[in-house]
Design an enzyme around this catalytic site. Structure first.
Site, PDB file in Angstrom:
ATOM      1  N   HIS A 335      -6.873  -0.880  -1.289  1.00 26.09           N
ATOM      2  CA  HIS A 335      -5.560  -0.215  -1.404  1.00 26.09           C
ATOM      3  C   HIS A 335      -5.263   1.037  -1.041  1.00 26.09           C
ATOM      4  O   HIS A 335      -4.239   1.458  -1.409  1.00 26.09           O
ATOM      5  CB  HIS A 335      -5.311  -0.650  -3.043  1.00 26.09           C
ATOM      6  CG  HIS A 335      -5.324  -1.966  -3.290  1.00 26.09           C
ATOM      7  ND1 HIS A 335      -3.864  -2.759  -3.473  1.00 26.09           N
ATOM      8  CD2 HIS A 335      -6.186  -2.696  -3.646  1.00 26.09           C
ATOM      9  CE1 HIS A 335      -4.428  -3.921  -3.892  1.00 26.09           C
ATOM     10  NE2 HIS A 335      -5.685  -4.020  -4.179  1.00 26.09           N
ATOM     11  N   LYS A 523       7.906   5.607  -9.107  1.00 27.17           N
ATOM     12  CA  LYS A 523       6.667   5.442  -8.782  1.00 27.17           C
ATOM     13  C   LYS A 523       5.848   6.234  -9.299  1.00 27.17           C
ATOM     14  O   LYS A 523       6.485   7.244  -9.868  1.00 27.17           O
ATOM     15  CB  LYS A 523       6.562   5.314  -7.223  1.00 27.17           C
ATOM     16  CG  LYS A 523       6.939   6.606  -6.648  1.00 27.17           C
ATOM     17  CD  LYS A 523       6.910   6.833  -4.981  1.00 27.17           C
ATOM     18  CE  LYS A 523       7.907   5.722  -4.306  1.00 27.17           C
ATOM     19  NZ  LYS A 523       7.297   4.656  -3.780  1.00 27.17           N
ATOM     20  N   ARG A 524       4.498   6.097  -9.361  1.00 24.51           N
ATOM     21  CA  ARG A 524       3.552   7.331  -9.976  1.00 24.51           C
ATOM     22  C   ARG A 524       3.915   8.719  -9.287  1.00 24.51           C
ATOM     23  O   ARG A 524       4.204   8.499  -8.024  1.00 24.51           O
ATOM     24  CB  ARG A 524       2.189   6.686  -9.778  1.00 24.51           C
ATOM     25  CG  ARG A 524       1.810   5.670 -10.661  1.00 24.51           C
ATOM     26  CD  ARG A 524       1.954   5.989 -12.106  1.00 24.51           C
ATOM     27  NE  ARG A 524       0.799   7.128 -12.351  1.00 24.51           N
ATOM     28  CZ  ARG A 524      -0.271   6.916 -13.206  1.00 24.51           C
ATOM     29  NH1 ARG A 524      -0.196   5.732 -13.796  1.00 24.51           N
ATOM     30  NH2 ARG A 524      -1.056   7.710 -13.360  1.00 24.51           N
ATOM     31  N   LYS A 529       3.225  11.090  -2.376  1.00 23.01           N
ATOM     32  CA  LYS A 529       4.480  10.409  -2.186  1.00 23.01           C
ATOM     33  C   LYS A 529       5.637  11.156  -2.262  1.00 23.01           C
ATOM     34  O   LYS A 529       6.786  10.688  -1.887  1.00 23.01           O
ATOM     35  CB  LYS A 529       4.728   9.635  -3.455  1.00 23.01           C
ATOM     36  CG  LYS A 529       3.389   8.511  -3.986  1.00 23.01           C
ATOM     37  CD  LYS A 529       3.477   7.628  -5.247  1.00 23.01           C
ATOM     38  CE  LYS A 529       2.322   6.921  -5.280  1.00 23.01           C
ATOM     39  NZ  LYS A 529       2.631   5.508  -4.875  1.00 23.01           N
ATOM     40  N   THR A 631       5.234  -1.589  -2.994  1.00 23.81           N
ATOM     41  CA  THR A 631       5.807  -3.006  -3.446  1.00 23.81           C
ATOM     42  C   THR A 631       7.250  -2.480  -4.020  1.00 23.81           C
ATOM     43  O   THR A 631       7.899  -3.214  -4.210  1.00 23.81           O
ATOM     44  CB  THR A 631       4.850  -3.554  -4.195  1.00 23.81           C
ATOM     45  OG1 THR A 631       4.464  -2.653  -5.385  1.00 23.81           O
ATOM     46  CG2 THR A 631       3.593  -4.155  -3.661  1.00 23.81           C
ATOM     47  N   LYS A 635      10.903  -4.381  -3.918  1.00 20.53           N
ATOM     48  CA  LYS A 635      12.022  -4.717  -4.968  1.00 20.53           C
ATOM     49  C   LYS A 635      13.491  -4.098  -4.698  1.00 20.53           C
ATOM     50  O   LYS A 635      14.518  -4.808  -5.183  1.00 20.53           O
ATOM     51  CB  LYS A 635      11.257  -4.380  -6.352  1.00 20.53           C
ATOM     52  CG  LYS A 635      10.031  -4.996  -6.761  1.00 20.53           C
ATOM     53  CD  LYS A 635       9.280  -4.285  -7.824  1.00 20.53           C
ATOM     54  CE  LYS A 635       7.754  -4.830  -7.641  1.00 20.53           C
ATOM     55  NZ  LYS A 635       6.866  -4.040  -8.753  1.00 20.53           N
TER      56      LYS A 635
HETATM   57  O1  NBY Z   1      -1.672  -0.254  -4.518  1.00 21.34           O
HETATM   58  C1  NBY Z   1      -1.219   0.968  -4.768  1.00 21.34           C
HETATM   59  C2  NBY Z   1      -1.106   1.640  -3.357  1.00 21.34           C
HETATM   60  O2  NBY Z   1      -0.986   3.211  -3.635  1.00 21.34           O
HETATM   61  C3  NBY Z   1       0.247   1.041  -2.902  1.00 21.34           C
HETATM   62  O3  NBY Z   1       0.371   1.614  -1.617  1.00 21.34           O
HETATM   63  C4  NBY Z   1      -0.068  -0.456  -2.886  1.00 21.34           C
HETATM   64  O4  NBY Z   1       1.425  -0.869  -2.654  1.00 21.34           O
HETATM   65  C5  NBY Z   1      -0.401  -0.871  -4.053  1.00 21.34           C
HETATM   66  C6  NBY Z   1      -0.694  -2.499  -4.107  1.00 21.34           C
HETATM   67  O5  NBY Z   1      -1.699  -2.660  -2.910  1.00 21.34           O
HETATM   68  N1  NBY Z   1      -2.658   1.534  -5.319  1.00 21.34           N
HETATM   69  C7  NBY Z   1      -2.637   1.889  -6.765  1.00 21.34           C
HETATM   70  O6  NBY Z   1      -1.857   1.443  -7.414  1.00 21.34           O
HETATM   71  N2  NBY Z   1      -3.847   2.333  -7.201  1.00 21.34           N
HETATM   72  C8  NBY Z   1      -4.097   2.219  -8.487  1.00 21.34           C
HETATM   73  O7  NBY Z   1      -3.382   2.061  -9.280  1.00 21.34           O
HETATM   74  C9  NBY Z   1      -5.501   2.809  -9.134  1.00 21.34           C
HETATM   75  C10 NBY Z   1      -5.842   2.765 -10.410  1.00 21.34           C
HETATM   76  C11 NBY Z   1      -7.215   3.339 -10.748  1.00 21.34           C
HETATM   77  C12 NBY Z   1      -7.891   3.799  -9.588  1.00 21.34           C
HETATM   78  C13 NBY Z   1      -7.591   4.112  -8.214  1.00 21.34           C
HETATM   79  C14 NBY Z   1      -6.444   3.457  -8.007  1.00 21.34           C
HETATM   80  N3  NBY Z   1      -9.230   4.412  -9.941  1.00 21.34           N
HETATM   81  O8  NBY Z   1      -9.878   4.921  -9.321  1.00 21.34           O
HETATM   82  O9  NBY Z   1      -9.515   4.168 -11.199  1.00 21.34           O
END
Ligand code: NBY
Length: 789
Positions: A335, A523-524, A529, A631, A635
């Protein structure tokens, strides 16, 4: 499901009396919510049971994810059962307001952002498509923190969704397992949540594990001394499922996080293998015929050595045979390409937390090391780059690729970047492992539920087949010149904007003009971003309006929603900056009604359901190459917002589907960035040459804006001006501002704007998670529709 009013009334009354000893007419909204939830659970119980029975006979896919960002269940469940209107009507007859009941439910917020919400959309699609797929994760007692604003800064408070228990979870003590760590063991107690498919009897399962101490099984045997010890142990064990890590990009490498990962992975695999053995006995070579396991990012990748442990240590399978089984069973989704997000564990920590798993990981590492030596005898650098254990770090993504038969990215551009850059060595070695699975969203939650007005209008125009097959929306294109249709979708947008205005008035006491353009970025919060680019443009616009009060300008409301990781100082500084600028602009009487800035507090799934339908402009402005997919962009599109975005992630595919002329695409492309990097990027160039930009950037440090003494504005200024502006905020500013002006001009032509909206809605079909899930089912998991009668 058939709706029988008398039966529902009887059941509901029975529940209220038994559980709360209250009558329907005297019940509080909370009591009605609980009783309604339990009634739903009782009506689906039989179908749920039958679904499990049927699935156990066939190949199943298991989706291992450290996050499932489910949001609320009641409304979604009623819709998927096809009884939402009936229930609302029925409650109304009793003098009960359904919305008030719905608001009693807390979001199940067991995720950070896109990755967790994707997992939730996938669950809905699996059930709706009658596919044997199950989710596994952790039952965090505290989900993602609740966000408050104090002096424009984010403050975090614990989230407590389980405070009054959860009606949608069923405890399954008979399936409890023990997870062994180096020095201790804990009990993993599963809770199942039903995932109700739309318009089908199938009810799938999301299984969440809760950690408990093994000592509270027999506390009685402990003496006074050990009692204290025992309670300590209990807390330590329970800590494992206490809280969701609120980082959405940086990998922290904390011990508790590794314990969380191993805890839910080990429990899930023990569960999967136990059930496999019940049906197939010890024919372990058949595992890949009946089980497929998807690893959602690297967080559950420890499943690879854990399955080896179960097969080799526990079941006595030969290492070589076990490895063949493992490779055919797992697949891995990437991801992100952000370096700071690629998970690596320090050997010392890993060894301490899971000593046996470390030995196995080392075994896998050595095996691969030998393969590499044979493959690339003349390229030691390459051998070293690809090692799973490098120095004292374990590289989880490498372990994932080596141990999986398929590896996928989440949008076409992202997958190409993986193959050509980040994972190039791996793609060269295993070209057949790599494939793309562009993300999707469920139209049940993100249109049918969140925008009933648009949903029923679409159904009026083209029938309701789109609910199960989103490509049907294409039929809307026949209305592209139909003024009546165009004006109706415009009116629905205004109606949804008014609903959001009402919500923001009630929750934040803000007054917004529903006829202004709603330009939204939710978004976050992250530098890549580029919320900073957005607010810079707003501040520049404000200067323009001040200098030129008669400027031809359609009133615009800039709406933001974002949580920052608690330790991410710069992200928190950007939140303060947005609120700082909001206060200045909103408080300026000369500007009033023309420009407004709103930061929506505590952005979450339930608020998102109100925001997406109300947006005119969808801000998707990440630095090209950085957003794997996005995503939220989908939406917005589905609800008729126009994308203002860079050619990044799934924006590329959105623009392709709807036509680039129906979006506002700006900024550097991936290749432009590569070239500029090579050439050497100097942010002082745009800073000195783009009109107004210097004024905006310097506002950070010249006293016009205030970070209240934290020093973070100076830090942000320095990141831009002295440390190379990594995310090209200044470089892209001019083009972004040009598109903003274009939007403002174009919006005045209602008909042509509504045509853009319609084009977007009509071409959103590709972005259903049903399409995504069917691709996973056919090309990775090899699972088949298994419909319950
Ligand atoms: O995943 C997101 C991507 O940034 C976004 O572009 C994509 O659409 C989506 C689904 O594929 N990534 C994401 O949300 N990542 C996290 O929330 C996340 C959570 C925890 C950790 C890393 C990333 N971690 O290392 O603990």
């Amino acid at each position: 499901m058939e709706f029988n009013k008398e039966k529902w009334k009887e059941k509901l009354e029975e529940r209220l009396l038994e559980k709360f000893s209250v009558s329907l007419k005297d019940a509080s909204p909370f009591e009605v919510y609980k009783a309604l939830g339990e009634t739903v659970m009782s009506f689906i119980a039989k179908d749920w049971y039958e679904t499990k029975q049927e699935y156990s006979k066939t190949k199943q896919a298991f989706y291992l994810s450290s996050e499932f960002l489910m949001g609320r269940a009641l409304g979604n469940n009623l819709i998927n059962l096809g009884i939402d209107k009936e229930i609302q009507e029925f409650l109304k007859e009793l003098g009960i307001d359904y919305n008030q009941i719905e608001d009693e439910e807390e979001d199940a917020a067991l995720g950070n952002g896109g990755l967790g919400r994707l997992a939730a959309c996938f669950m809905d699609s699996l059930a709706t498509l009658n596919l044997p797929g199950q989710g596994y994760s952790i039952r965090y007692r505290n989900g993602i923190f609740n966000q408050y604003l104090r002096d424009g800064y984010q403050v975090e408070k614990p989230e407590t969704w389980l405070k009054y228990e959860d009606v949608w979870s069923v405890m399954r003590p008979e399936d409890e397992v023990v997870v062994n760590f180096g020095y201790t063991s804990v009990r993993a107690l599963p809770y199942d949540m039903p995932i109700i498919g739309y318009g089908t009897k199938n009810v799938n399962t999301l299984r969440l594990w809760e950690a408990h101490s093994i000592v509270d099984l027999d506390l009685g045997v402990f003496n006074q001394q050990d009692y204290l010890h025992a309670t300590q142990d209990k807390t330590l064990a329970e800590d494992i499922s206490r809280v969701l890590y609120p980082n959405d990009s940086t990998d922290e490498g904390k011990k508790l996080r590794l314990r969380q990962q191993y805890f839910f992975v080990s429990a899930s695999l023990q569960d999967i293998i136990k059930k496999f053995k019940k049906v197939h006995g010890r024919e372990f070579s058949k595992i890949p015929e009946f089980i497929s396991i998807q690893l959602n990012d690297t967080h559950p990748v420890i499943a690879i050595p854990e399955l080896m442990r179960i097969l080799v240590d526990v079941e006595g399978v030969l290492w070589e045979d076990a490895w063949e089984i493992v490779k055919k069973t797992f697949s891995y989704t990437n991801h992100t390409i952000l370096a700071e997000a690629l998970e690596k564990w320090w050997v010392g920590l890993y060894q301490e937390v899971v000593p046996r798993i470390f030995q196995i990981t080392e075994g896998i590492h050595n095996q691969f090391k030998n393969e590499l030596a044979n493959l690339y005898p003349n390229d030691v650098n390459k051998q070293n780059r690809m090692q799973i254990i490098q120095g004292n770090m374990i590289h989880m993504a490498w372990l994932a690729i080596y141990g999986s038969h398929k590896v996928n990215g989440v949008a076409e551009l992202h997958t190409e970047i993986l193959k050509e850059h980040e994972l190039r060595d791996w793609y060269e070695l295993y070209p057949d492992k790599f494939l793309n699975k562009t993300n999707g969203i469920t139209q049940r939650r993100w249109l049918l539920k969140s925008n009933p007005q648009l949903a029923s209008y679409i159904t009026e125009l083209i029938g309701d087949a789109w609910i199960k097959d989103l490509s049907e929306l294409k039929k809307l294109e026949q209305f592209i010149d139909d003024k009546k249709v165009l004006s109706k979708i415009w009116d629905i947008k205004i109606e949804k904007k008014k609903e959001l205005v009402e919500y923001l008035r009630e929750t934040q006491g803000i007054d917004i003009n529903p006829n202004s353009i709603f330009d939204v970025q939710v978004k976050r919060l992250h530098e890549y971003k580029r919320q900073l680019l957005n607010i810079f443009q707003v501040y520049d616009l404000y200067q323009q309006l001040k200098q030129n009060p008669n400027m031809d300008f359609v009133p615009t409301t800039y709406i933001y929603g974002a949580k920052a990781a608690p330790g991410y100082k710069v992200a928190k500084g950007i939140i303060r900056l947005i609120n700082d600028i909001a206060q200045i602009i909103n408080g300026d009487d000369e500007i009033k009604d023309r420009l407004k800035v709103v930061f929506v507090e505590n952005y979450r799934v339930t608020v998102a359901e109100k925001i997406f339908p109300a947006a005119d402009i969808s801000e998707q402005i990440s630095t090209a190459g950085k957003e794997a997919s996005g995503t939220g962009n989908m939406k917005f599109m589905l609800n008729g917002a126009i994308t203002l975005g860079t050619l990044d992630g799934a924006n590329v595919e959105i623009a392709k589907e709807a036509g680039e002329e129906n979006e506002y695409i700006f900024g550097m492309r991936v290749k432009d960035i590569e070239e500029l990097r090579k050439k050497g990027y100097d942010p002082r160039f745009p800073y000195n040459n783009v009109t107004g930009l210097k004024q905006v950037v310097d506002a950070l440090i010249d006293g016009r804006l205030s970070d209240l003494g934290s020093g973070i504005y100076r830090e942000i200024h320095s990141l831009l001006m002295e440390r190379g502006d990594q995310y090209f905020v200044l470089e892209d500013f001019e083009d972004y501002r040009r598109k903003q002006r274009e939007i403002n001009r174009d919006y005045k032509d209602k008909i042509s704007w509504a045509k853009k909206m319609l084009k977007n809605i009509a071409n959103a079909g590709k972005f259903s998670s049903d399409r995504t899930i069917l691709e996973y089912a056919n090309e990775i998991w090899n699972i088949k529709e298994t419909k319950i009668k």
